[in-house]
Scaffold this motif. Structure first.
Motif, mmCIF file in Angstrom:
data_model
loop_
_atom_site.group_PDB
_atom_site.id
_atom_site.type_symbol
_atom_site.label_atom_id
_atom_site.label_comp_id
_atom_site.label_asym_id
_atom_site.label_seq_id
_atom_site.Cartn_x
_atom_site.Cartn_y
_atom_site.Cartn_z
ATOM 1 N N UNK A 50 0.855 -1.233 0.088
ATOM 2 C CA UNK A 50 0.135 0.049 0.075
ATOM 3 C C UNK A 50 1.070 1.135 -0.107
ATOM 4 N N UNK A 51 1.840 1.329 0.829
ATOM 5 C CA UNK A 51 2.641 2.388 0.801
ATOM 6 C C UNK A 51 3.521 2.518 -0.347
ATOM 7 N N UNK A 52 3.896 1.636 -1.040
ATOM 8 C CA UNK A 52 4.632 1.599 -2.179
ATOM 9 C C UNK A 52 3.464 2.102 -3.385
ATOM 10 N N UNK A 53 2.472 1.691 -3.404
ATOM 11 C CA UNK A 53 1.385 2.252 -4.394
ATOM 12 C C UNK A 53 0.870 3.605 -4.047
ATOM 13 N N UNK A 54 1.105 4.110 -2.955
ATOM 14 C CA UNK A 54 0.487 5.433 -2.613
ATOM 15 C C UNK A 54 1.980 6.421 -2.849
ATOM 16 N N UNK A 55 3.150 5.820 -2.956
ATOM 17 C CA UNK A 55 4.336 6.399 -2.787
ATOM 18 C C UNK A 55 4.576 7.351 -1.497
ATOM 19 N N UNK A 56 4.305 6.785 -0.224
ATOM 20 C CA UNK A 56 4.578 7.216 0.934
ATOM 21 C C UNK A 56 5.169 6.118 1.813
ATOM 22 N N UNK A 57 5.710 6.522 2.977
ATOM 23 C CA UNK A 57 6.313 5.550 3.920
ATOM 24 C C UNK A 57 5.222 4.662 4.724
ATOM 25 N N UNK A 58 5.588 3.602 5.222
ATOM 26 C CA UNK A 58 4.842 2.821 6.109
ATOM 27 C C UNK A 58 4.164 3.599 7.215
ATOM 28 N N UNK A 59 4.924 4.669 7.849
ATOM 29 C CA UNK A 59 4.774 5.264 8.941
ATOM 30 C C UNK A 59 3.243 6.237 8.557
ATOM 31 N N UNK A 60 3.569 6.756 7.033
ATOM 32 C CA UNK A 60 2.473 7.542 6.666
ATOM 33 C C UNK A 60 1.113 6.932 6.548
ATOM 34 N N UNK A 61 1.168 5.637 6.122
ATOM 35 C CA UNK A 61 0.087 4.964 6.039
ATOM 36 C C UNK A 61 -0.697 4.694 7.370
ATOM 37 N N UNK A 62 0.285 4.515 8.570
ATOM 38 C CA UNK A 62 -0.057 4.143 9.862
ATOM 39 C C UNK A 62 -0.814 5.544 10.561
ATOM 40 N N UNK A 63 -0.289 6.560 10.116
ATOM 41 C CA UNK A 63 -0.850 7.809 10.645
ATOM 42 C C UNK A 63 -2.287 7.997 9.738
ATOM 43 N N UNK A 64 -2.276 7.759 8.609
ATOM 44 C CA UNK A 64 -3.681 8.192 7.906
ATOM 45 C C UNK A 64 -4.763 7.236 8.543
ATOM 46 N N UNK A 65 -4.244 5.921 8.858
ATOM 47 C CA UNK A 65 -5.129 5.118 9.382
ATOM 48 C C UNK A 65 -5.743 5.673 11.033
ATOM 49 N N UNK A 66 -4.792 5.947 11.574
ATOM 50 C CA UNK A 66 -4.915 6.396 13.052
ATOM 51 C C UNK A 66 -5.659 7.660 13.108
#
Length: 64
Positions: free
Chosen positions: A15-31
């Motif tokens: 998901x992070x690669x598809x969105x071109x963001x870090x895993x941390x950013x994905x976690x922040x978006x979820x939170x």
């Protein structure tokens, strides 16, 4: 518009690669409640590729 006939289940890395963001950013978006809900399979989060692409397209439309 991005089209996908592949409805694979994606890991947070994918998901992070598809969105071109870090895993941390994905976690922040979820939170913050700003990203789509994940499926839990054997305790691991997974997202449908089609849902991630649809979310991305919607987000891009709102930032134009």
């Amino acid at each position: 518009m991005i089209e996908s006939t592949d409805d694979a289940l994606l890991s947070v890395d994918e998901v992070a690669a598809l969105l071109t963001v870090s895993k941390s950013t994905v976690s922040r978006l979820i939170a913050r409640g700003k990203f789509i809900a994940a499926y839990r399979i054997a305790g691991v989060q997974r997202w449908r590729k089609s849902a991630v692409i649809a979310w991305l397209e919607t987000t891009q439309e709102h930032t134009k």
